[in-house]
Design a protein around this motif. Structure first.
Motif, PDB file in Angstrom:
ATOM      1  N   GLY A 190       0.891  -1.191  -0.041  1.00 15.29           N
ATOM      2  CA  GLY A 190       0.217   0.094  -0.042  1.00 15.29           C
ATOM      3  C   GLY A 190       0.897   1.271   0.028  1.00 15.29           C
ATOM      4  O   GLY A 190       1.940   1.487   0.703  1.00 15.29           O
ATOM      5  N   THR A 241      -5.589  -7.791   1.762  1.00 15.71           N
ATOM      6  CA  THR A 241      -4.849  -7.158   0.893  1.00 15.71           C
ATOM      7  C   THR A 241      -5.595  -7.269  -0.528  1.00 15.71           C
ATOM      8  O   THR A 241      -5.670  -6.304  -1.372  1.00 15.71           O
ATOM      9  N   LEU A 282      -5.908 -16.272  -2.229  1.00 12.97           N
ATOM     10  CA  LEU A 282      -5.939 -15.394  -0.757  1.00 12.97           C
ATOM     11  C   LEU A 282      -5.566 -16.547   0.306  1.00 12.97           C
ATOM     12  O   LEU A 282      -5.344 -17.519   0.070  1.00 12.97           O
ATOM     13  N   GLY A 283      -6.113 -15.837   1.571  1.00 17.13           N
ATOM     14  CA  GLY A 283      -5.801 -16.786   2.720  1.00 17.13           C
ATOM     15  C   GLY A 283      -6.606 -17.976   2.972  1.00 17.13           C
ATOM     16  O   GLY A 283      -7.782 -18.072   1.872  1.00 17.13           O
TER      17      GLY A 283
HETATM   18  P1  NAD Z   1       0.122  -9.779   1.741  1.00  8.22           P
HETATM   19  O1  NAD Z   1      -0.840  -9.533   1.224  1.00  8.22           O
HETATM   20  O2  NAD Z   1       0.712  -8.959   3.037  1.00  8.22           O
HETATM   21  O3  NAD Z   1       1.481  -9.302   0.836  1.00  8.22           O
HETATM   22  C1  NAD Z   1       1.323 -10.197  -0.449  1.00  8.22           C
HETATM   23  C2  NAD Z   1       2.218  -9.080  -1.318  1.00  8.22           C
HETATM   24  O4  NAD Z   1       1.147  -8.047  -1.717  1.00  8.22           O
HETATM   25  C3  NAD Z   1       3.212  -8.501  -1.076  1.00  8.22           C
HETATM   26  O5  NAD Z   1       4.182  -8.234  -2.360  1.00  8.22           O
HETATM   27  C4  NAD Z   1       3.149  -7.193  -0.589  1.00  8.22           C
HETATM   28  O6  NAD Z   1       3.898  -5.984  -0.609  1.00  8.22           O
HETATM   29  C5  NAD Z   1       1.903  -6.625  -1.512  1.00  8.22           C
HETATM   30  N1  NAD Z   1       0.714  -5.735  -1.108  1.00  8.22           N
HETATM   31  C6  NAD Z   1       0.591  -5.595   0.166  1.00  8.22           C
HETATM   32  N2  NAD Z   1      -0.409  -4.532   0.457  1.00  8.22           N
HETATM   33  C7  NAD Z   1      -0.684  -4.236  -1.123  1.00  8.22           C
HETATM   34  C8  NAD Z   1      -1.426  -3.167  -1.844  1.00  8.22           C
HETATM   35  N3  NAD Z   1      -2.234  -2.483  -0.927  1.00  8.22           N
HETATM   36  N4  NAD Z   1      -1.513  -3.090  -2.992  1.00  8.22           N
HETATM   37  C9  NAD Z   1      -0.521  -3.901  -3.829  1.00  8.22           C
HETATM   38  N5  NAD Z   1       0.032  -4.899  -3.341  1.00  8.22           N
HETATM   39  C10 NAD Z   1       0.047  -4.926  -2.095  1.00  8.22           C
HETATM   40  O7  NAD Z   1       0.548 -11.309   2.136  1.00  8.22           O
HETATM   41  P2  NAD Z   1       1.761 -12.000   2.694  1.00  8.22           P
HETATM   42  O8  NAD Z   1       1.928 -11.626   4.106  1.00  8.22           O
HETATM   43  O9  NAD Z   1       2.771 -11.742   1.923  1.00  8.22           O
HETATM   44  O10 NAD Z   1       1.384 -13.697   2.594  1.00  8.22           O
HETATM   45  C11 NAD Z   1       0.769 -14.380   3.552  1.00  8.22           C
HETATM   46  C12 NAD Z   1      -0.750 -14.529   2.903  1.00  8.22           C
HETATM   47  O11 NAD Z   1      -0.809 -15.167   1.617  1.00  8.22           O
HETATM   48  C13 NAD Z   1      -1.586 -15.244   3.815  1.00  8.22           C
HETATM   49  O12 NAD Z   1      -2.567 -14.950   4.179  1.00  8.22           O
HETATM   50  C14 NAD Z   1      -1.754 -16.764   2.797  1.00  8.22           C
HETATM   51  O13 NAD Z   1      -2.978 -17.379   3.236  1.00  8.22           O
HETATM   52  C15 NAD Z   1      -1.752 -16.076   1.767  1.00  8.22           C
HETATM   53  N6  NAD Z   1      -1.349 -17.052   0.711  1.00  8.22           N
HETATM   54  C16 NAD Z   1      -2.262 -17.415  -0.137  1.00  8.22           C
HETATM   55  C17 NAD Z   1      -1.765 -18.417  -1.235  1.00  8.22           C
HETATM   56  C18 NAD Z   1      -2.960 -19.114  -2.113  1.00  8.22           C
HETATM   57  O14 NAD Z   1      -2.598 -19.627  -3.007  1.00  8.22           O
HETATM   58  N7  NAD Z   1      -4.207 -18.950  -1.711  1.00  8.22           N
HETATM   59  C19 NAD Z   1      -0.790 -18.799  -1.345  1.00  8.22           C
HETATM   60  C20 NAD Z   1       0.432 -18.363  -0.222  1.00  8.22           C
HETATM   61  C21 NAD Z   1      -0.057 -17.148   0.538  1.00  8.22           C
END
Ligand code: NAD
Ligand code: 6OD
Length: 486
Positions: A212, A236, A255-256
Motif C-alpha cells: 500500500g 490485501t 488468498l488466505g
Molecule cells: P500480503 O497480502 O501482506 O502481501 C502479499 C504481496 O502484496 C506483497 O508483495 C505485498 O507487498 C503486496 N501488497 C500488500 N499490500 C498491497 C496493496 N495495498 N497493493 C498492492 N500490493 C500490496 O501477504 P503475505 O503476508 O506476503 O503472505 C501471506 C498471506 O498470503 C497469507 O494470508 C496466505 O494465506 C496468503 N497466501 C495465499 C496463497 C494461495 O494460493 N491462496 C498462497 C500463499 C500465501
C-alpha cells in the motif's frame, strides 16, 4: 553489503531516489542485503518496457520459440539450483531440506508445465447456417492479455511467483513482478536467467518495494497494466480490488485460508499423522493450504493428539543448511508478534496447551531470529479467534467430533474456502464427503500433493478464479471470435 536492484528492460538498475530497504535473515536477524526501493519512476519504466516488449520481438515470436525459451529458463534454474536454494533459504530461513524438494524444483517446473500445456490447448470452432445458404465459420483465437502485474507473497517466494510468471509468459504476455519486500532475492536472480537464455528485454521485469502506498499499489492502479494476479492476504485482496476498479482490470486472486483437516474413525493413523505434521508445521506453518483446525473422530482423538504432540516435539529447529533441520523461523519480527499474540489469546481463553505455546530457547547465534514453538491446542470454543482467524504459524487446534455431518459442518463454518484434507480408508465416505467441502482443493489421504494440470484456487474469501492447467488461460489469455462469412 549485497545490493538487490530492480530488473527493468533486461538491466539491473537502482532506484532514481537512491532509497533502499533492508533484507534480513529471519533465522538470526542479520541484514543480508540492501534492496532498491522503487517508486513511480521505476514502476512506469517497467510497465513501459513490458508494453514495448509486447509490440516487439516477443510479441512477434513464434509460439514454438517462446516455449523453447521457457524450457531453457527452467533448465537454467536447475543448473543454478544451489544459488537459488541459498537465496531462498537466506531470505526465508526455511530448511534446505524443504526448499530443495519443493520451492526450487517447482520454481523451475512452473515454466515447463505451462509451456507444454499452452501449445496443446485447442480452441473451439462452429460452422453456422446463413440465409444465403453459403454459411459462415466461427473460430476462437487466444491472445495474450498484455502486461500482467504479478504481486507475490513471501512464504514460497520463487514457487508462487513463477506459478504466475510461467503461464503469463507461456500465453505471450509480459510481466512486471512485485516480490514481497521480505523476499526479494530469487525474483531478482531470475532476471539473470532470463538474460542468459535470451528472453527478450522487457518481457520479465521486477520492481522492489512495499504494498500500500508503494510499488504494489502503483502497479495495481497503473493505466497500462492489463491484468493483476495476486497471491497474499484476503484483506490485501480487497485493497487491490478497490485500486483496480477504476481501470476495470481483470484480477486473479489466491488468498488466505483457515483450512480444516478431518480424521475419520477408520483413518490410517500413520498416514493421518504424517500428513497432518506437514499440513500444520511445514514451512513453520506458513503455507496457505496449512491446516490450523483439525477435527478428529472421538474414538481416535487421544491417539491422534498424543502422536501429533510427539511429532511436533521431534521437529528440529535450526540453520537452513544444517543436517537434520526440519523447522525454520517465521518470516519477520512483525509476523512473530502476530503469531505469538494468538498463542497468548489461546492461553487467555483457557486452551489446553498440548505442546509449545511460546518462543524456544535457541543457541546464541540464532537467538535474534523469529523463532516460535510448534504448538497444539485443544479445548477452545469454535468462536475463538484462534479458530476463526488465519494465524499463518506452526500451530493447530484439535477438536473431537462424533459424526460425519458434524465434522462437515465444523469444517465449512468459515468465511474462507481454500483447502481441506480428509483422512479415511472408507472410499464411499471419501466420495460422499469431498464434494460437500466448501473449498477449491480437497485432498483425501494426502496434503499439498500437486498435479500442475489441475485447477488451483480458493472458494469463498480464499480467492477469485483458478490457476493451474488450462484453467489459468481464462485469466492469462483473452479469447476472441473470428466469424468468416463463406
Ligand atoms: P500480503 O497480502 O501482506 O502481501 C502479499 C504481496 O502484496 C506483497 O508483495 C505485498 O507487498 C503486496 N501488497 C500488500 N499490500 C498491497 C496493496 N495495498 N497493493 C498492492 N500490493 C500490496 O501477504 P503475505 O503476508 O506476503 O503472505 C501471506 C498471506 O498470503 C497469507 O494470508 C496466505 O494465506 C496468503 N497466501 C495465499 C496463497 C494461495 O494460493 N491462496 C498462497 C500463499 C500465501
Ligand atoms: O502449489 C501451488 O501451485 C501453489 N500455488 C501453492 C500455494 C501454497 C500456499 O502457500
Amino acid at each position: 553489503m549485497k545490493q538487490i536492484k530492480h530488473f527493468i528492460n533486461g538491466e539491473y538498475v537502482e532506484s532514481a531516489s537512491g532509497r533502499t530497504f533492508e533484507d534480513r535473515n529471519p533465522a538470526n536477524g542479520e541484514v543480508i542485503a540492501l534492496v532498491s526501493e522503487g517508486d513511480r519512476r521505476e514502476v512506469d519504466a517497467a510497465v513501459e518496457a513490458a508494453n514495448t516488449a509486447l509490440r516487439g520481438e516477443w510479441g512477434r515470436m513464434a509460439m514454438e520459440q517462446r516455449m523453447t525459451l521457457l524450457h531453457r529458463v527452467a533448465d537454467r534454474i536447475n543448473e543454478r539450483f544451489d544459488e537459488f536454494l541459498a537465496a531462498e533459504c537466506l531470505d526465508t530461513g526455511k530448511p534446505a531440506s524443504m526448499a530443495s524438494h519443493v520451492d526450487i524444483p517447482r520454481g523451475a517446473a512452473n515454466f515447463k508445465i505451462f509451456a507444454d500445456l499452452v501449445r496443446n490447448v485447442p480452441t473451439e470452432s462452429f460452422h453456422m447456417d446463413t440465409p444465403d445458404g453459403a454459411g459462415a465459420l466461427n473460430y476462437a483465437v487466444r491472445k495474450p492479455r498484455g502486461v500482467i502485474a504479478v504481486i507475490a507473497p513471501w512464504n514460497l517466494p520463487l514457487l508462487l511467483m513463477t506459478w504466475k510468471v510461467g503461464p503469463a509468459l507461456a500465453c505471450g504476455n509480459t510481466v512486471v513482478v512485485k516480490p514481497s519486500e521480505e523476499t526479494p532475492h530469487t525474483a531478482a536472480l531470475l532476471g539473470e536467467v532470463m538474460n542468459e537464455v535470451g528472453v527478450p528485454k522487457g518481457v520479465y521485469n521486477v520492481v522492489h518495494g512495499f504494498g500500500g502506498g508503494s510499488v504494489g499499489e502503483m502497479l495495481t492502479q497503473h493505466d497500462d497494466v492489463d491484468g493483476i494476479t495476486f497471491t497474499g492476504e484476503t484483506v490485501t485482496g480487497t485493497h487491490i480490488m478497490k485500486a483496480a476498479a477504476p481501470g476495470l482490470k481483470p484480477l486473479s486472486f489466491e488468498l488466505g485460508g483457515k483450512n480444516a483437516g478431518i480424521v475419520f474413525a477408520d483413518a490410517d493413523m500413520d498416514k493421518a499423522i504424517e500428513g497432518s505434521m506437514r499440513s500444520a508445521f511445514a514451512n513453520c506453518g506458513q503455507v496457505c493450504l496449512g491446516t490450523e483446525r483439525l477435527y478428529v473422530h472421538r474414538s481416535r482423538f487421544d491417539e491422534f493428539v498424543d502422536r501429533l504432540k510427539k511429532g511436533a516435539e521431534a521437529l528440529t529447529m535450526g540453520w537452513w543448511q544444517d543436517d537434520g533441520v526440519s523447522f525454520g523461523p517465521l518470516i519477520s519480527r512483525v509476523h512473530q508478534d502476530k503469531v505469538l499474540s494468538y498463542y497468548e489469546k489461546a492461553r487467555a481463553e483457557g486452551a489446553e496447551i498440548i505442546t509449545g505455546g511460546g518462543v524456544p530457547d535457541m543457541p546464541e547465534a540464532l537467538r535474534a531470529g523469529n523463532w516460535v514453538q510448534p504448538t497444539i491446542w485443544t479445548g477452545l470454543p469454535e468462536t475463538s479467534p484462534v479458530i476463526s482467524e488465519e494465524i499463518f504459524g506452526p500451530c493447530c487446534h484439535i477438536r473431537p467430533f462424533d459424526d460425519e455431518d458434524e465434522a462437515i459442518a465444523l469444517a465449512n463454518d468459515t468465511p474462507y474456502g481454500l483447502a481441506t484434507s480428509l483422512w479415511t480408508e472408507n472410499l464411499t465416505q471419501a466420495h460422499r464427503v469431498a464434494p460437500q467441502m466448501e473449498v477449491g482443493l480437497c485432498w483425501v489421504n494426502s496434503w499439498f500433493l500437486r498435479d500442475l494440470r489441475t485447477p488451483f484456487g480458493g472458494s469463498k474469501r480464499s480467492g477469485i478464479g483458478r490457476e493451474g492447467g488450462v484453467h489459468g488461460l481464462e485469466f492469462y489469455a483473452e479469447l476472441s471470435n473470428v466469424c468468416i462469412k463463406l
